[in-house]
Design an enzyme around this catalytic site. Structure first.
Site, PDB file in Angstrom:
ATOM      1  N   ASP A 116       1.059   4.981   5.434  1.00 47.99           N
ATOM      2  CA  ASP A 116       0.894   5.317   3.872  1.00 47.99           C
ATOM      3  C   ASP A 116      -0.353   6.064   3.736  1.00 47.99           C
ATOM      4  OD1 ASP A 116       0.898   5.915   1.140  1.00 47.99           O
ATOM      5  OD2 ASP A 116       2.286   4.466   0.980  1.00 47.99           O
TER       6      ASP A 116
ATOM      7  N   THR B   5       4.072   8.074  -3.341  1.00 47.60           N
ATOM      8  CA  THR B   5       4.738   7.419  -2.252  1.00 47.60           C
ATOM      9  C   THR B   5       6.258   6.992  -2.199  1.00 47.60           C
ATOM     10  OG1 THR B   5       2.763   5.949  -2.134  1.00 47.60           O
ATOM     11  CG2 THR B   5       4.743   5.076  -1.232  1.00 47.60           C
TER      12      THR B   5
ATOM     13  N   TYR C 132       9.985  -6.741   0.467  1.00 43.09           N
ATOM     14  CA  TYR C 132       8.744  -5.944   0.282  1.00 43.09           C
ATOM     15  C   TYR C 132       7.656  -7.052  -0.072  1.00 43.09           C
ATOM     16  CZ  TYR C 132       4.445  -3.351  -0.320  1.00 43.09           C
ATOM     17  OH  TYR C 132       3.073  -2.993  -0.249  1.00 43.09           O
TER      18      TYR C 132
HETATM   19 ZN   LIG Z   1       1.909   6.602  -0.386  1.00 40.99          ZN
END
Ligand SMILES: [Zn+2]
Ligand SMILES: *[C@@H]1O[C@H](CO)[C@@H](O)[C@H](O)[C@H]1NC(C)=O
Ligand SMILES: *[C@@H]1O[C@H](CO)[C@@H](O)[C@H](O)[C@H]1NC(C)=O
Ligand SMILES: *[C@@H]1O[C@H](CO)[C@@H](O)[C@H](O)[C@H]1NC(C)=O
Ligand SMILES: *[C@@H]1O[C@H](CO)[C@@H](O)[C@H](O)[C@H]1NC(C)=O
Ligand SMILES: *[C@@H]1O[C@H](CO)[C@@H](O)[C@H](O)[C@H]1NC(C)=O
Ligand SMILES: *[C@@H]1O[C@H](CO)[C@@H](O)[C@H](O)[C@H]1NC(C)=O
Ligand SMILES: *[C@@H]1O[C@H](CO)[C@@H](O)[C@H](O)[C@H]1NC(C)=O
EC number: 3.6.1.29
Length: 453
Positions: free
Chosen positions: A34, A70, A154
């Site tokens: 990320d 994201t 998650y």
């Molecule tokens: Zn991200």
């Protein structure tokens, strides 16, 4: 005699089937680190990632989708769709019709995801194939009633090692075999927000750790014998840019909080007016020169961010490095979400495996192009999408591709050959007509032999 023929035949067929990798279905592991900004690769050292690239391909810039957040970008990678078409238009959303809310810690209602079909679902609809996920936004949600056969709920506290161990275990020992798998990791995004990308010292340390994780990944795949036959894509959702306490946009200075609901704040604010929309718009429009204010119907077409009920009537887009706040101090030193034409918002893509060339560098693709490429590798029929398969052909061994400089070279080369041939033919014709006295004279004239003069 009959027996002999049968023996021969069965020997031939087993020989042909062999153990050749062609008979195995192609497999793909999609990895996201990320917030891996594209130019980290130029500005920091990544010995493990560079080794990976040396034996594979690199796309230096991936143009991602607006807003450069994201959840929306991870969903675009696995669907090939712009945000307005896949429905995950922000990390925080509100649906006026159903009055439902979505946030990155309350994301499990399939309602939000069902406007698209992610590749792990399509993959599982093929006979004898399953998908596995060591986290990736949406992989723990039953999208169209389907989760990956193997997945994790998650949790940021699950270590990279555990995610890697479990995903490789699933890739090795599952029946039907796992042919598509995802692996997600929160860095360097978390540290990018905390320190800001201009904090060289801290980012150096964090990016070294990320590179070590890539080293672990490759090592593990080699030890398990997966390295040669598994296709691995390493990419990211967006980049990161530096923010500052000197670049704040305080909405409270412009408009009373009671006149609107804020669905999302910065750097792209989603505003749902409680009073006359035009009035709210007029006040916000003159609020700050470092922020663009759009009525939903006027959002620039290049953002592909308009045709969805979850996009609010007014959006505010901060200039790069500016932060929208409600009378607060700077919340974080780095951020993303800005205009997707900014190179600081772009991630990169690297890939390795039997589907990819070795040692090939490419300047740019779109993040929506990744989906049709992955479908091609897995032999899946892609759903309608906004990507272009042709953009990724140069990365793939089974495709014929020429890039522009090569094409120009070939055209010039062909012209040179043609010109030479034409000249030769003309000369030959002149030579052939030698017997005619007149042309002979001409030839002699043309000759630079001074003795004949
Ligand atoms: Zn991200
Ligand atoms: C086929 O696989 C078996 C066991 O997996 C192995 O022993 C054998 O050497 C392989 N044959 C070829 C031709 O690769
Ligand atoms: C699926 O796998 C089973 C057993 O592994 C096998 O019998 C069947 O033929 C396979 N089907 C296809 C379409 O490959
Ligand atoms: C990973 O696999 C181990 C062993 O099967 C299991 O105990 C653990 O719960 C798994 N981790 C996650 C996050 O699913
Ligand atoms: C994920 O969480 C749900 C509910 O919290 C639970 O029912 C489910 O078993 C979990 N799945 C996995 C794979 O851990
Ligand atoms: C901002 O907050 C401070 C106290 O935290 C308050 O005194 C001030 O009036 C607020 N300004 C606006 C425009 O709301
Ligand atoms: C909203 O305000 C504008 C100008 O302030 C006015 O022309 C318009 O009629 C108003 N619309 C509604 C629905 O009240
Ligand atoms: C993106 O793809 C979807 C699905 O094919 C299509 O409906 C939409 O119009 C496309 N968007 C653009 C801007 O082409």
């Amino acid at each position: 005699m009959k027996l002999l023929v049968i023996l021969l035949f069965s020997g031939l067929t087993t020989g042909c089937r062999g153990n050749s990798s062609h008979s195995l279905p192609p497999k793909l592991l999609l990895v996201s680190f990320d917030g891996f900004r594209a130019d980290y690769l130029q500005n920091y050292e990544f010995p493990h990632l560079q080794n990976f690239i040396k034996e594979g391909v690199l796309v230096e810039h991936v143009k991602n989708v607006f807003i450069t957040k994201t959840f929306p970008n991870h969903y675009s990678i696995v669907t090939g769709l712009y945000e307005e078409s896949h429905g995950i238009v922000a990390n925080s959303m509100y649906d006026v019709i159903t009055k439902k809310h979505f946030s990155d810690f309350d994301d499990k209602d399939p309602f939000w995801w069902n406007e698209a079909v992610p590749i792990w679902v399509t993959n599982q609809l093929q006979e004898n194939r399953s998908s596995a996920a060591a986290m990736w936004p949406g992989t723990d949600v039953p999208i169209h009633n389907t989760t990956p056969s193997y997945f994790m709920n998650y949790s940021s506290s699950v270590s990279f090692e555990e995610r890697l161990n479990n995903i490789t275990m699933w890739l090795m020992n599952s029946n039907p075999p796992v042919t598509f798998a995802t692996l997600y990791w929160e860095e360097p995004d978390a540290s990018g927000h905390k320190y800001g990308p201009e904090d060289k010292e801290n980012m150096y340390r964090v990016l070294k750790e990320v590179d070590n994780l890539i080293g672990e990944l490759v090592h593990k795949l080699k030890v398990l014998g997966l390295w040669e036959n598994l296709n691995v894509i390493i990419t990211s959702d967006h980049g990161m840019t530096q923010c500052s306490k000197d670049r704040l946009i305080n909405l409270d200075l412009c408009i009373d909080r009671s006149s609107y609901t804020l669905i999302d704040l910065t750097p792209v604010a989603a505003v749902l007016p409680k009073i006359n929309t035009t009035e709210v718009y007029n006040r916000l429009k003159v609020c700050n020169p470092h922020m663009n204010v759009y009525l939903k119907e006027d959002i620039p077409a290049r953002f592909h961010y308009q045709h969805n009920d979850r996009i609010q009537p007014i959006i505010l887009v901060a200039d790069e490095g500016w932060t929208i706040v409600l009378n607060k101090s700077l919340p974080k030193l780095g951020d993303h979400g800005y205009d997707n034409s900014l190179s600081s918002m772009h991630p990169f893509l690297a890939a390795h495996g039997p589907a990819f060339h070795k040692g090939y560098k490419h300047s740019t693709i779109n993040s929506v192009d990744i989906y049709p490429m992955m479908c091609h590798i897995l032999g899946l029929q892609p759903h309608p999408n906004n990507g272009t398969f042709g953009h990724t052909k140069c990365l793939l061994v089974d495709q014929w591709c020429i890039n522009l400089p090569e094409a120009i070279g070939i055209v010039i080369g062909a012209l040179l050959v043609l010109t030479t041939l034409t000249c030769l033919i003309i000369i030959m014709q002149n030579r052939l007509s030698v017997p005619r006295p007149f042309s002979r004279l001409q030839l002699q004239e043309d000759d630079d032999d001074p003795l004949i003069e």
